[in-house]
Enzyme design. Structure first.
Site, PDB file in Angstrom:
ATOM      1  N   THR A   1       1.131  -8.990  -5.606  1.00 50.91           N
ATOM      2  CA  THR A   1       0.051  -9.049  -4.608  1.00 50.91           C
ATOM      3  C   THR A   1      -1.209  -8.337  -5.096  1.00 50.91           C
ATOM      4  OG1 THR A   1       1.488  -9.253  -2.688  1.00 50.91           O
ATOM      5  CG2 THR A   1      -0.630  -8.197  -2.320  1.00 50.91           C
TER       6      THR A   1
ATOM      7  N   TYR B   1       2.304   1.785  -7.594  1.00 48.56           N
ATOM      8  CA  TYR B   1       1.232   1.379  -6.668  1.00 48.56           C
ATOM      9  C   TYR B   1      -0.136   1.629  -7.293  1.00 48.56           C
ATOM     10  CZ  TYR B   1      -2.304   2.034  -3.050  1.00 48.56           C
ATOM     11  OH  TYR B   1      -3.475   1.996  -2.332  1.00 48.56           O
TER      12      TYR B   1
ATOM     13  N   SER C   1       0.790  -1.245   0.000  1.00 45.72           N
ATOM     14  CA  SER C   1       0.000   0.000   0.000  1.00 45.72           C
ATOM     15  C   SER C   1       0.820   1.292   0.000  1.00 45.72           C
ATOM     16  CB  SER C   1      -0.917   0.005   1.226  1.00 45.72           C
ATOM     17  OG  SER C   1      -0.143   0.155   2.409  1.00 45.72           O
TER      18      SER C   1
ATOM     19  N   GLU D   1      -6.474   6.868  -5.742  1.00 47.24           N
ATOM     20  CA  GLU D   1      -5.256   7.102  -6.538  1.00 47.24           C
ATOM     21  C   GLU D   1      -5.376   6.557  -7.953  1.00 47.24           C
ATOM     22  OE1 GLU D   1      -1.429   6.661  -4.853  1.00 47.24           O
ATOM     23  OE2 GLU D   1      -2.085   7.274  -2.861  1.00 47.24           O
TER      24      GLU D   1
HETATM   25  P1  NAD Z   1      -1.522  -1.797   5.049  1.00 46.87           P
HETATM   26  O1  NAD Z   1      -0.255  -1.752   4.271  1.00 46.87           O
HETATM   27  O2  NAD Z   1      -1.563  -1.157   6.392  1.00 46.87           O
HETATM   28  O3  NAD Z   1      -1.979  -3.316   5.231  1.00 46.87           O
HETATM   29  C1  NAD Z   1      -1.910  -4.250   4.207  1.00 46.87           C
HETATM   30  C2  NAD Z   1      -2.077  -5.643   4.832  1.00 46.87           C
HETATM   31  O4  NAD Z   1      -2.081  -6.600   3.770  1.00 46.87           O
HETATM   32  C3  NAD Z   1      -0.936  -6.043   5.779  1.00 46.87           C
HETATM   33  O5  NAD Z   1      -1.469  -6.622   6.947  1.00 46.87           O
HETATM   34  C4  NAD Z   1      -0.136  -7.057   4.973  1.00 46.87           C
HETATM   35  O6  NAD Z   1       0.501  -8.028   5.781  1.00 46.87           O
HETATM   36  C5  NAD Z   1      -1.235  -7.686   4.127  1.00 46.87           C
HETATM   37  N1  NAD Z   1      -0.697  -8.270   2.881  1.00 46.87           N
HETATM   38  C6  NAD Z   1       0.146  -7.683   1.980  1.00 46.87           C
HETATM   39  N2  NAD Z   1       0.426  -8.551   0.990  1.00 46.87           N
HETATM   40  C7  NAD Z   1      -0.259  -9.682   1.250  1.00 46.87           C
HETATM   41  C8  NAD Z   1      -0.389 -10.932   0.587  1.00 46.87           C
HETATM   42  N3  NAD Z   1       0.269 -11.177  -0.561  1.00 46.87           N
HETATM   43  N4  NAD Z   1      -1.169 -11.874   1.125  1.00 46.87           N
HETATM   44  C9  NAD Z   1      -1.817 -11.638   2.298  1.00 46.87           C
HETATM   45  N5  NAD Z   1      -1.731 -10.494   2.983  1.00 46.87           N
HETATM   46  C10 NAD Z   1      -0.961  -9.522   2.458  1.00 46.87           C
HETATM   47  O7  NAD Z   1      -2.620  -1.185   4.087  1.00 46.87           O
HETATM   48  P2  NAD Z   1      -3.896  -0.279   4.426  1.00 46.87           P
HETATM   49  O8  NAD Z   1      -3.469   1.133   4.470  1.00 46.87           O
HETATM   50  O9  NAD Z   1      -4.629  -0.870   5.547  1.00 46.87           O
HETATM   51  O10 NAD Z   1      -4.719  -0.477   3.072  1.00 46.87           O
HETATM   52  C11 NAD Z   1      -5.614  -1.567   2.936  1.00 46.87           C
HETATM   53  C12 NAD Z   1      -6.254  -1.515   1.560  1.00 46.87           C
HETATM   54  O11 NAD Z   1      -6.943  -0.270   1.409  1.00 46.87           O
HETATM   55  C13 NAD Z   1      -5.253  -1.562   0.413  1.00 46.87           C
HETATM   56  O12 NAD Z   1      -5.807  -2.338  -0.610  1.00 46.87           O
HETATM   57  C14 NAD Z   1      -5.106  -0.117  -0.037  1.00 46.87           C
HETATM   58  O13 NAD Z   1      -4.801  -0.054  -1.405  1.00 46.87           O
HETATM   59  C15 NAD Z   1      -6.493   0.418   0.240  1.00 46.87           C
HETATM   60  N6  NAD Z   1      -6.599   1.865   0.577  1.00 46.87           N
HETATM   61  C16 NAD Z   1      -5.813   2.421   1.547  1.00 46.87           C
HETATM   62  C17 NAD Z   1      -5.999   3.760   1.891  1.00 46.87           C
HETATM   63  C18 NAD Z   1      -5.180   4.411   2.985  1.00 46.87           C
HETATM   64  O14 NAD Z   1      -5.285   5.631   3.163  1.00 46.87           O
HETATM   65  N7  NAD Z   1      -4.384   3.687   3.754  1.00 46.87           N
HETATM   66  C19 NAD Z   1      -6.963   4.514   1.229  1.00 46.87           C
HETATM   67  C20 NAD Z   1      -7.733   3.905   0.221  1.00 46.87           C
HETATM   68  C21 NAD Z   1      -7.555   2.572  -0.076  1.00 46.87           C
HETATM   69  O1  DAU Z   2      -5.449   8.224  -1.375  1.00 46.85           O
HETATM   70  C1  DAU Z   2      -5.421   6.936  -0.860  1.00 46.85           C
HETATM   71  C2  DAU Z   2      -4.000   6.486  -0.675  1.00 46.85           C
HETATM   72  O2  DAU Z   2      -3.480   7.209   0.446  1.00 46.85           O
HETATM   73  C3  DAU Z   2      -3.882   4.988  -0.454  1.00 46.85           C
HETATM   74  O3  DAU Z   2      -4.292   4.327  -1.619  1.00 46.85           O
HETATM   75  C4  DAU Z   2      -2.438   4.595  -0.109  1.00 46.85           C
HETATM   76  O4  DAU Z   2      -2.369   3.225   0.202  1.00 46.85           O
HETATM   77  C5  DAU Z   2      -1.998   5.403   1.099  1.00 46.85           C
HETATM   78  O5  DAU Z   2      -0.657   5.104   1.425  1.00 46.85           O
HETATM   79  C6  DAU Z   2      -2.163   6.903   0.827  1.00 46.85           C
HETATM   80  O6  DAU Z   2      -1.224   7.350  -0.194  1.00 46.85           O
HETATM   81  P1  DAU Z   2      -0.423   8.728  -0.059  1.00 46.85           P
HETATM   82  O7  DAU Z   2       0.771   8.652  -0.902  1.00 46.85           O
HETATM   83  O8  DAU Z   2      -1.350   9.881  -0.240  1.00 46.85           O
HETATM   84  O9  DAU Z   2      -0.057   8.657   1.523  1.00 46.85           O
HETATM   85  P2  DAU Z   2       1.296   8.985   2.324  1.00 46.85           P
HETATM   86  O10 DAU Z   2       0.923   8.961   3.779  1.00 46.85           O
HETATM   87  O11 DAU Z   2       2.431   8.166   1.873  1.00 46.85           O
HETATM   88  O12 DAU Z   2       1.564  10.491   1.912  1.00 46.85           O
HETATM   89  C7  DAU Z   2       0.599  11.512   2.112  1.00 46.85           C
HETATM   90  C8  DAU Z   2       1.187  12.793   1.549  1.00 46.85           C
HETATM   91  O13 DAU Z   2       2.277  13.205   2.373  1.00 46.85           O
HETATM   92  C9  DAU Z   2       1.761  12.654   0.156  1.00 46.85           C
HETATM   93  O14 DAU Z   2       1.514  13.844  -0.566  1.00 46.85           O
HETATM   94  C10 DAU Z   2       3.272  12.490   0.379  1.00 46.85           C
HETATM   95  C11 DAU Z   2       3.498  13.288   1.639  1.00 46.85           C
HETATM   96  N1  DAU Z   2       4.583  12.791   2.535  1.00 46.85           N
HETATM   97  C12 DAU Z   2       4.554  11.487   2.909  1.00 46.85           C
HETATM   98  C13 DAU Z   2       5.527  10.984   3.751  1.00 46.85           C
HETATM   99  C14 DAU Z   2       5.521   9.533   4.163  1.00 46.85           C
HETATM  100  C15 DAU Z   2       5.550  13.657   2.996  1.00 46.85           C
HETATM  101  O15 DAU Z   2       5.546  14.868   2.675  1.00 46.85           O
HETATM  102  N2  DAU Z   2       6.509  13.167   3.840  1.00 46.85           N
HETATM  103  C16 DAU Z   2       6.554  11.860   4.221  1.00 46.85           C
HETATM  104  O16 DAU Z   2       7.486  11.470   4.968  1.00 46.85           O
END
Ligand code: NAD
Ligand code: DAU
Length: 339
Positions: free
Chosen positions: A100, A153, A85, A127
């Protein structure tokens, strides 16, 4: 009802597991997670005490194991959170993202076809739409916005979305997709912006802001995302995509300054560093469809959500300190060594 949740040891998946166990005490929740660096089994410590919860350490790309799990547990609903992610990691090493996020999705859907389910839900991201210009606050992502990705990604997530839609059209698999904006809240891995800044600020370490910090993200409290998915899997229409977001756009620099203020740390900790390659400028979701069709609205205002989140990180230092030290990776062995 049996719900198979993949990626449940990660940030949003674990919040979803707790949401489901609390809201549906008679449901069985099967969590499949292979515990990559982002998976932390200690997050599920309380869930593991619940007899309706089963944890299985399995890779979603492992077809044989996934089929065995479907054969044994016969899930009615599958919610796929499992993914690589982190955008920065995808820029360093795209391959595991393709494996994955795309092939893993295919294996899960093939299992759904083979064993039969009532719903396969793909947790996708805003995204996939690419980015919006900073000077057009009137523009938003709708479900009709063309896919236009920037990072390996987001390209992998968009590929998976296309495959999911193809399985609907070709095989009539009852799928839904949600595309959510940036989440924040408890159990957020401290490599992502908000938890990283909280952890660094508490340690008086530099706060690395990419570029000028002008990029905009649309932040949603994680529980609101969980409620949206809960609604979609129960009431959403098969074949449909739902955008999820709360109209809460903020510049990165403003988020970091706010964290400094809340933790009483000086803004002099802020360090501007080299920008992310291909850095998306602005994300902004139009959530009109899920609001109109399913009645979803976010419940947590950003001012309350960020307060709760910072408090959570202050009260759960052990959770993120063991991640930073690497100790969290021993938890699975400790829990399962004698089972
Ligand atoms: P995360 O990275 O915190 O968690 C991902 C989990 O998936 C982990 O527990 C990891 O061990 C597991 N995983 C990874 N590869 C695997 C595999 N091959 N088999 C089984 N398990 C596996 O991610 P998150 O931030 O909780 O995001 C979860 C989902 O939501 C993702 O699909 C991401 O694209 C989506 N998403 C995230 C955000 C965000 O802001 N974090 C926003 C929108 C959508
Ligand atoms: O929009 C949904 C997405 O949000 C999810 O699909 C992704 O899994 C999740 O990781 C997140 O992506 P971003 O790239 O937006 O999140 P991140 O927290 O990595 O970064 C948020 C913003 O902050 C981005 O513009 C990059 C910036 N950033 C990030 C980090 C880690 C910094 O400026 N400094 C940093 O150290």
């Amino acid at each position: 009802m049996t719900v198979l949740v993949t990626g449940g040891a990660g940030f949003i998946g674990s919040n979803f597991v707790y949401h489901m166990l609390k809201k549906y005490p008679d449901y069985k929740i099967i969590c499949v997670d292979c515990l990559t660096y982002a998976g932390n089994l200690s997050t599920l410590e309380k869930a593991l005490e619940n007899p309706n919860f089963v944890f299985l350490k399995t890779d979603i790309c492992d077809r044989e194991e996934i089929y065995k799990i479907f054969d044994e547990h016969k899930p009615d609903i599958v919610v796929n959170f499992a993914a690589e992610s982190h955008v920065d990691r995808s820029i360093e090493n795209p391959e595991v993202f393709l494996k994955t996020n795309i092939l893993g999705t295919q294996v899960l859907m093939d299992a759904c076809r083979k064993y039969g389910i009532t719903r396969y839900h793909q947790v996708s991201t805003d995204e996939v739409y690419g980015d919006l210009p900073l000077d057009r606050p009137d523009m938003f992502f709708t479900e009709e916005t063309p896919l236009h990705t920037s990072s390996p990604y987001s390209a992998s997530k968009a590929s998976a979305d296309l495959l999911v839609l193809a399985y609907y059209r070709t095989y009539n698999l009852p799928i839904t997709i949600s595309r959510c904006s940036n989440n924040y809240g408890p159990y957020h891995f401290p490599e992502k912006l908000i938890p990283l800044m909280i952890a660094n600020a508490l340690a008086d370490k530099p706060l690395p802001v990419y570029g000028k910090g002008e990029n905009v993200r649309d932040w949603l409290y994680v529980e609101d995302h969980c409620e949206a998915i809960d609604l979609i899997i129960h009431k959403g229409k098969a074949g449909e995509v739902y955008n999820v977001g709360g109209h809460n756009e903020m510049k990165n620099i403003d988020i970091v300054k706010l964290i400094c203020k809340k933790l009483d740390k000086p803004e002099s900790l802020i360090t501007f560093v080299t920008d992310r390659k291909g850095h998306d400028l602005r994300y902004a979701i139009d959530p009109a469809k899920i609001n109109k069709e399913l009645g979803w609205l976010p419940k947590t205002k950003f001012s309350d959500g960020i307060e709760k989140t910072i408090k959570w990180y202050l009260n759960n230092k052990q959770w993120w300190e063991t991640i930073i030290s690497g100790e969290y990776r021993d938890y699975y062995d400790k829990m399962y060594r004698n089972r």
